[in-house]
Design a protein around this motif. Structure first.
Motif, PDB file in Angstrom:
ATOM      1  N   PRO A   8      -8.164   3.410  -3.120  1.00 21.05           N
ATOM      2  CA  PRO A   8      -8.704   2.226  -3.919  1.00 21.05           C
ATOM      3  C   PRO A   8      -9.607   2.908  -5.056  1.00 21.05           C
ATOM      4  N   GLU A   9     -10.044   3.922  -4.728  1.00 18.77           N
ATOM      5  CA  GLU A   9     -10.829   4.618  -5.806  1.00 18.77           C
ATOM      6  C   GLU A   9     -10.058   5.429  -6.964  1.00 18.77           C
ATOM      7  N   ASN A  10      -9.147   6.196  -6.441  1.00 20.22           N
ATOM      8  CA  ASN A  10      -8.232   6.729  -7.609  1.00 20.22           C
ATOM      9  C   ASN A  10      -7.006   5.988  -8.088  1.00 20.22           C
ATOM     10  N   TYR A  11      -6.712   4.885  -7.489  1.00 23.36           N
ATOM     11  CA  TYR A  11      -5.651   4.043  -8.095  1.00 23.36           C
ATOM     12  C   TYR A  11      -5.288   4.028  -9.495  1.00 23.36           C
ATOM     13  N   TYR A  12      -6.524   3.587 -10.245  1.00 20.60           N
ATOM     14  CA  TYR A  12      -6.433   3.556 -11.507  1.00 20.60           C
ATOM     15  C   TYR A  12      -6.955   4.954 -12.306  1.00 20.60           C
ATOM     16  N   GLY A 119      -4.332 -13.871   3.305  1.00 20.05           N
ATOM     17  CA  GLY A 119      -3.760 -12.307   3.825  1.00 20.05           C
ATOM     18  C   GLY A 119      -4.338 -11.139   3.170  1.00 20.05           C
ATOM     19  N   ASP A 120      -3.810  -9.915   3.509  1.00 13.26           N
ATOM     20  CA  ASP A 120      -4.492  -8.805   3.218  1.00 13.26           C
ATOM     21  C   ASP A 120      -4.392  -8.785   1.481  1.00 13.26           C
ATOM     22  N   LYS A 121      -5.636  -8.274   1.149  1.00 13.76           N
ATOM     23  CA  LYS A 121      -5.723  -8.083  -0.313  1.00 13.76           C
ATOM     24  C   LYS A 121      -5.706  -6.749  -0.770  1.00 13.76           C
ATOM     25  N   GLN A 122      -5.479  -6.631  -2.165  1.00 18.19           N
ATOM     26  CA  GLN A 122      -5.210  -5.203  -2.630  1.00 18.19           C
ATOM     27  C   GLN A 122      -4.647  -4.206  -2.071  1.00 18.19           C
ATOM     28  N   VAL A 123      -3.583  -4.489  -1.468  1.00 16.04           N
ATOM     29  CA  VAL A 123      -2.607  -3.676  -0.890  1.00 16.04           C
ATOM     30  C   VAL A 123      -1.939  -2.750  -1.639  1.00 16.04           C
ATOM     31  N   ILE A 124      -2.078  -1.387  -1.467  1.00 11.85           N
ATOM     32  CA  ILE A 124      -1.779  -0.261  -2.426  1.00 11.85           C
ATOM     33  C   ILE A 124      -0.471   0.103  -1.632  1.00 11.85           C
ATOM     34  N   MET A 125       0.865   0.439  -2.182  1.00 13.51           N
ATOM     35  CA  MET A 125       1.974   0.857  -1.768  1.00 13.51           C
ATOM     36  C   MET A 125       2.459   1.926  -2.947  1.00 13.51           C
ATOM     37  N   THR A 126       3.264   2.883  -2.521  1.00 14.42           N
ATOM     38  CA  THR A 126       4.038   3.668  -3.347  1.00 14.42           C
ATOM     39  C   THR A 126       5.481   3.781  -2.842  1.00 14.42           C
ATOM     40  N   GLY A 127       6.347   3.909  -3.920  1.00 13.77           N
ATOM     41  CA  GLY A 127       7.925   4.131  -3.704  1.00 13.77           C
ATOM     42  C   GLY A 127       8.549   4.831  -4.775  1.00 13.77           C
ATOM     43  N   GLU A 128       9.923   4.721  -4.817  1.00 12.15           N
ATOM     44  CA  GLU A 128      10.663   5.436  -6.083  1.00 12.15           C
ATOM     45  C   GLU A 128      11.718   4.245  -6.574  1.00 12.15           C
ATOM     46  N   VAL A 129      11.573   4.478  -7.862  1.00 17.20           N
ATOM     47  CA  VAL A 129      12.729   3.707  -8.467  1.00 17.20           C
ATOM     48  C   VAL A 129      13.471   4.643  -9.212  1.00 17.20           C
ATOM     49  N   SER A 130      14.879   4.819  -9.020  1.00 17.58           N
ATOM     50  CA  SER A 130      15.795   5.936  -9.618  1.00 17.58           C
ATOM     51  C   SER A 130      15.075   7.180  -9.596  1.00 17.58           C
ATOM     52  N   GLY A 131      14.616   7.549  -8.487  1.00 18.34           N
ATOM     53  CA  GLY A 131      13.882   8.690  -8.132  1.00 18.34           C
ATOM     54  C   GLY A 131      12.652   8.835  -8.908  1.00 18.34           C
ATOM     55  N   VAL A 132      11.957   8.135  -9.613  1.00 17.79           N
ATOM     56  CA  VAL A 132      10.717   8.033 -10.150  1.00 17.79           C
ATOM     57  C   VAL A 132       9.539   7.422  -9.248  1.00 17.79           C
ATOM     58  N   PRO A 133       8.513   8.258  -9.229  1.00 15.56           N
ATOM     59  CA  PRO A 133       7.584   7.737  -8.168  1.00 15.56           C
ATOM     60  C   PRO A 133       6.828   6.396  -8.923  1.00 15.56           C
ATOM     61  N   VAL A 134       6.702   5.340  -8.294  1.00 13.44           N
ATOM     62  CA  VAL A 134       6.060   4.265  -8.717  1.00 13.44           C
ATOM     63  C   VAL A 134       5.044   3.697  -7.671  1.00 13.44           C
ATOM     64  N   LYS A 135       3.885   2.946  -8.234  1.00 12.96           N
ATOM     65  CA  LYS A 135       2.918   2.400  -7.502  1.00 12.96           C
ATOM     66  C   LYS A 135       2.509   1.029  -7.629  1.00 12.96           C
ATOM     67  N   ILE A 136       2.123   0.327  -6.507  1.00 16.40           N
ATOM     68  CA  ILE A 136       1.812  -1.170  -6.642  1.00 16.40           C
ATOM     69  C   ILE A 136       0.429  -1.439  -5.935  1.00 16.40           C
ATOM     70  N   LYS A 137      -0.070  -2.542  -6.435  1.00 20.29           N
ATOM     71  CA  LYS A 137      -1.273  -2.840  -5.745  1.00 20.29           C
ATOM     72  C   LYS A 137      -1.064  -4.584  -5.805  1.00 20.29           C
ATOM     73  N   ILE A 138      -0.713  -4.970  -4.488  1.00 16.20           N
ATOM     74  CA  ILE A 138      -0.730  -6.381  -4.178  1.00 16.20           C
ATOM     75  C   ILE A 138      -1.980  -7.082  -3.999  1.00 16.20           C
ATOM     76  N   ASP A 139      -2.105  -8.229  -4.940  1.00 17.97           N
ATOM     77  CA  ASP A 139      -3.294  -8.927  -4.740  1.00 17.97           C
ATOM     78  C   ASP A 139      -3.388  -9.448  -3.287  1.00 17.97           C
ATOM     79  N   SER A 140      -2.387 -10.082  -2.804  1.00 17.32           N
ATOM     80  CA  SER A 140      -2.517 -10.823  -1.583  1.00 17.32           C
ATOM     81  C   SER A 140      -0.919 -10.752  -0.971  1.00 17.32           C
ATOM     82  N   THR A 141      -0.756 -10.645   0.369  1.00 18.54           N
ATOM     83  CA  THR A 141       0.200 -10.698   1.103  1.00 18.54           C
ATOM     84  C   THR A 141      -0.053 -10.871   2.581  1.00 18.54           C
TER      85      THR A 141
END
Ligand SMILES: [Zn+2]
Length: 277
Positions: A8-12, A119-141
């Motif tokens: 959460p500290e380094n996300y942005y 639900g869970d708040k500010q859920v951080i996840m990473t993944g890859e799209v077309s081989g490029v690293p991506v990050k998301i932060k979900i408000d609620s799930t």
């Protein structure tokens, strides 16, 4: 590509933004349906060359976000500027934040709205799209759907997209379909589950100066997220190559950054001065 652990500290942070593409960064580069992106401005932003102005509207959005994250007391402590310091309202919230409180109270009264914010708040996840690293932060799930909370001017407002010659709803205009597509895909990569994506929107509508917020839970249709994901898959490697310096960013010559950094190379014909966008 080396690993970069997000918190959460380094996300942005600048480092995180250089390593990962986020939904908002994607929109900076590629735009949305109706709004152009600017690669040159997106890169300047990544390099910290664009001053990000903390407008009251943004701060109101953060105030509402903080309430639903359960961090409002901390937010208020960190933002003394939201408290009036003069006149007979001294010590009270400034009017924009009193309005934000009304908006929160309105949303909280609605069971459906609150169920979709649960639900869970500010859920951080990473993944890859077309081989490029991506990050998301979900408000609620809650593990069955993904929700993003939006503070909007109006939930029924439409925007004219000149190049399409049609009016768009606020979700299309601000690229919440792109955000949904990326969130859904990264969540799928992490869990194996393809979930629906909803916008919980609360508006700033006022009549005679009195807030009358509208609330809506809006589903971004899966078919639209499918289309947007294909667009992202097509464009994201180009973003990555610009970020790594392999190719030069294009200037849109329309945005404020391009205006601020334009160097004239001579006169133009008066036939050419009406912008296309
Ligand atoms: Zn530009």
């Amino acid at each position: 590509m080396s690993n970069f652990a997000l918190t959460p500290e380094n996300y942005y942070s600048a480092e995180a933004n250089m390593h990962y593409v986020s939904a908002s960064q994607y929109k900076d580069f590629c735009g949305t349906t109706g709004q152009m992106g600017c690669e040159a401005a997106a890169m300047a932003k990544l390099r910290g060359e664009i001053e990000e102005v903390q407008t009251t509207a943004l701060l109101v959005g953060s105030y509402v976000d903080a309430y639903f994250e359960g961090t409002l007391p901390m937010f208020v402590a960190q933002h003394p500027e939201i408290i009036s310091s003069r006149g007979k309202t001294a010590g009270e919230l400034k009017s924009e934040f009193k309005q934000a409180s009304v908006m929160i109270d309105r949303a909280v009264k609605d069971q459906v709205f609150m169920r979709y914010m649960d639900g869970d708040k500010q859920v951080i996840m990473t993944g890859e799209v077309s081989g490029v690293p991506v990050k998301i932060k979900i408000d609620s799930t809650d593990g069955h759907r993904l929700t993003d909370l939006k503070t909007v001017r109006s939930v029924t407002e439409t925007f004219y997209a000149k190049d399409l010659n049609q009016r768009l709803n606020f979700c299309e205009w601000w690229g919440y379909d792109i955000q949904g597509a990326l969130y859904r895909e990264v969540y799928r990569q992490n869990t194996g589950k393809l979930l629906p994506f909803y916008i919980c929107a609360v508006s700033k509508d006022k009549t005679d100066g009195i807030p009358h917020p509208r609330i809506k839970v809006i589903e971004v249709p899966p078919r639209i997220m499918d289309e947007k994901l294909i667009e992202i898959e097509r464009n994201i490697q180009n973003i990555q190559m610009i970020k790594t310096g392999e190719i030069e960013p294009l200037r849109c010559e329309v945005c404020d950054y391009c205006a601020d950094t334009e160097v004239l190379d001579g006169p133009v014909s008066m036939d050419q001065i009406m912008g296309e966008i």
